[in-house]
Design a protein around this motif. Structure first.
Motif, PDB file in Angstrom:
ATOM      1  N   ALA A  20       0.674  -0.932  -0.024  1.00 46.56           N
ATOM      2  CA  ALA A  20      -0.018   0.001  -0.121  1.00 46.56           C
ATOM      3  C   ALA A  20       0.920   1.276  -0.103  1.00 46.56           C
ATOM      4  CB  ALA A  20      -0.859   0.017   1.180  1.00 46.56           C
ATOM      5  N   PHE A  21       2.001   1.266   0.887  1.00 46.83           N
ATOM      6  CA  PHE A  21       2.822   2.357   0.759  1.00 46.83           C
ATOM      7  C   PHE A  21       3.461   2.581  -0.435  1.00 46.83           C
ATOM      8  CE2 PHE A  21       7.191   4.005   1.616  1.00 46.83           C
ATOM      9  CZ  PHE A  21       7.011   5.349   2.097  1.00 46.83           C
ATOM     10  N   LYS A  22       3.955   1.627  -1.404  1.00 46.45           N
ATOM     11  CA  LYS A  22       4.496   1.828  -2.702  1.00 46.45           C
ATOM     12  C   LYS A  22       3.510   2.219  -3.601  1.00 46.45           C
ATOM     13  CE  LYS A  22       8.542  -1.530  -2.467  1.00 46.45           C
ATOM     14  NZ  LYS A  22       9.001  -2.810  -3.014  1.00 46.45           N
ATOM     15  N   GLU A  23       2.284   1.826  -3.404  1.00 49.91           N
ATOM     16  CA  GLU A  23       1.082   2.032  -4.090  1.00 49.91           C
ATOM     17  C   GLU A  23       0.822   3.789  -4.098  1.00 49.91           C
ATOM     18  OE1 GLU A  23      -3.499   1.753  -4.355  1.00 49.91           O
ATOM     19  OE2 GLU A  23      -2.444  -0.404  -4.465  1.00 49.91           O
ATOM     20  N   GLN A  24       0.882   4.168  -2.706  1.00 50.98           N
ATOM     21  CA  GLN A  24       0.877   5.512  -2.482  1.00 50.98           C
ATOM     22  C   GLN A  24       1.548   6.415  -3.063  1.00 50.98           C
ATOM     23  OE1 GLN A  24      -0.254   6.173   1.567  1.00 50.98           O
ATOM     24  NE2 GLN A  24      -1.895   4.963   1.624  1.00 50.98           N
ATOM     25  N   GLN A  25       3.006   5.919  -2.901  1.00 53.92           N
ATOM     26  CA  GLN A  25       4.128   6.659  -3.491  1.00 53.92           C
ATOM     27  C   GLN A  25       4.165   6.885  -4.981  1.00 53.92           C
ATOM     28  OE1 GLN A  25       6.839   8.287  -1.612  1.00 53.92           O
ATOM     29  NE2 GLN A  25       5.494   7.844  -0.128  1.00 53.92           N
ATOM     30  N   GLU A  26       3.469   5.859  -5.833  1.00 57.63           N
ATOM     31  CA  GLU A  26       3.415   5.899  -7.316  1.00 57.63           C
ATOM     32  C   GLU A  26       2.263   6.495  -7.779  1.00 57.63           C
ATOM     33  OE1 GLU A  26       3.877   1.864  -8.237  1.00 57.63           O
ATOM     34  OE2 GLU A  26       5.977   1.749  -7.468  1.00 57.63           O
ATOM     35  N   SER A  27       1.335   6.742  -6.979  1.00 63.66           N
ATOM     36  CA  SER A  27       0.082   7.371  -7.625  1.00 63.66           C
ATOM     37  C   SER A  27      -0.398   8.793  -7.029  1.00 63.66           C
ATOM     38  CB  SER A  27      -1.169   6.288  -7.457  1.00 63.66           C
ATOM     39  OG  SER A  27      -2.068   7.060  -7.805  1.00 63.66           O
ATOM     40  N   GLN A  29      -3.200   9.816  -6.921  1.00 65.34           N
ATOM     41  CA  GLN A  29      -4.413  10.051  -6.390  1.00 65.34           C
ATOM     42  C   GLN A  29      -4.732  10.027  -4.777  1.00 65.34           C
ATOM     43  OE1 GLN A  29      -6.207   6.171  -7.703  1.00 65.34           O
ATOM     44  NE2 GLN A  29      -5.890   5.188  -5.872  1.00 65.34           N
ATOM     45  N   TYR A  30      -3.473   9.866  -4.296  1.00 63.55           N
ATOM     46  CA  TYR A  30      -3.605   9.912  -2.669  1.00 63.55           C
ATOM     47  C   TYR A  30      -3.010  11.193  -2.162  1.00 63.55           C
ATOM     48  CZ  TYR A  30      -3.851   4.751  -3.307  1.00 63.55           C
ATOM     49  OH  TYR A  30      -4.347   3.533  -3.307  1.00 63.55           O
ATOM     50  N   LEU A  31      -2.830  11.833  -2.995  1.00 63.11           N
ATOM     51  CA  LEU A  31      -2.144  13.427  -2.655  1.00 63.11           C
ATOM     52  C   LEU A  31      -3.268  14.186  -1.955  1.00 63.11           C
ATOM     53  CD1 LEU A  31      -0.194  14.497  -5.741  1.00 63.11           C
ATOM     54  CD2 LEU A  31       0.820  13.549  -3.399  1.00 63.11           C
ATOM     55  N   ARG A  38      -4.657   8.204   4.516  1.00 63.21           N
ATOM     56  CA  ARG A  38      -3.656   7.527   4.118  1.00 63.21           C
ATOM     57  C   ARG A  38      -3.086   6.344   4.993  1.00 63.21           C
ATOM     58  NH1 ARG A  38       0.555  10.982   0.582  1.00 63.21           N
ATOM     59  NH2 ARG A  38       1.484   8.629   0.128  1.00 63.21           N
ATOM     60  N   PHE A  39      -2.824   6.787   6.349  1.00 61.71           N
ATOM     61  CA  PHE A  39      -2.579   5.741   7.256  1.00 61.71           C
ATOM     62  C   PHE A  39      -3.713   4.602   7.477  1.00 61.71           C
ATOM     63  CE2 PHE A  39      -1.981   4.152  11.770  1.00 61.71           C
ATOM     64  CZ  PHE A  39      -1.040   3.742  11.623  1.00 61.71           C
TER      65      PHE A  39
END
Length: 72
Positions: A20-27, A29-31, A38-39
């Motif tokens: 999930a962390f890597k997905e958030q770093q790469e996308s 949409q989580y900004l 996010r947590f």
């Protein structure tokens, strides 16, 4: 710093959090999400991963005569 964090998560066996962390770093949409949101996603992913692993282990241990599977 991120690699050190991922390594620490790996040592704690938190594979769902890593994914999930890597997905958030790469996308992007989580900004717009807050830290809490996010947590919560990280925790949910780890919880679901562990729950699924437990179900899979239970099915394997049951040694059912017919094949059983979960469509997740």
């Amino acid at each position: 710093m991120i690699e050190q964090t991922i390594q620490q998560l790996r040592e704690m066996r938190l594979g769902g959090v890593i994914e999930a962390f890597k997905e958030q770093q790469e996308s992007s949409q989580y900004l717009d999400l807050t830290f809490d949101e996010r947590f919560s996603i990280l925790v949910d992913r780890e919880f679901i991963r562990r729950k699924n692993n437990k179900i899979k282990a239970t099915l394997k241990q049951a040694q059912l005569k017919q094949s059983a599977s979960l469509d997740l």
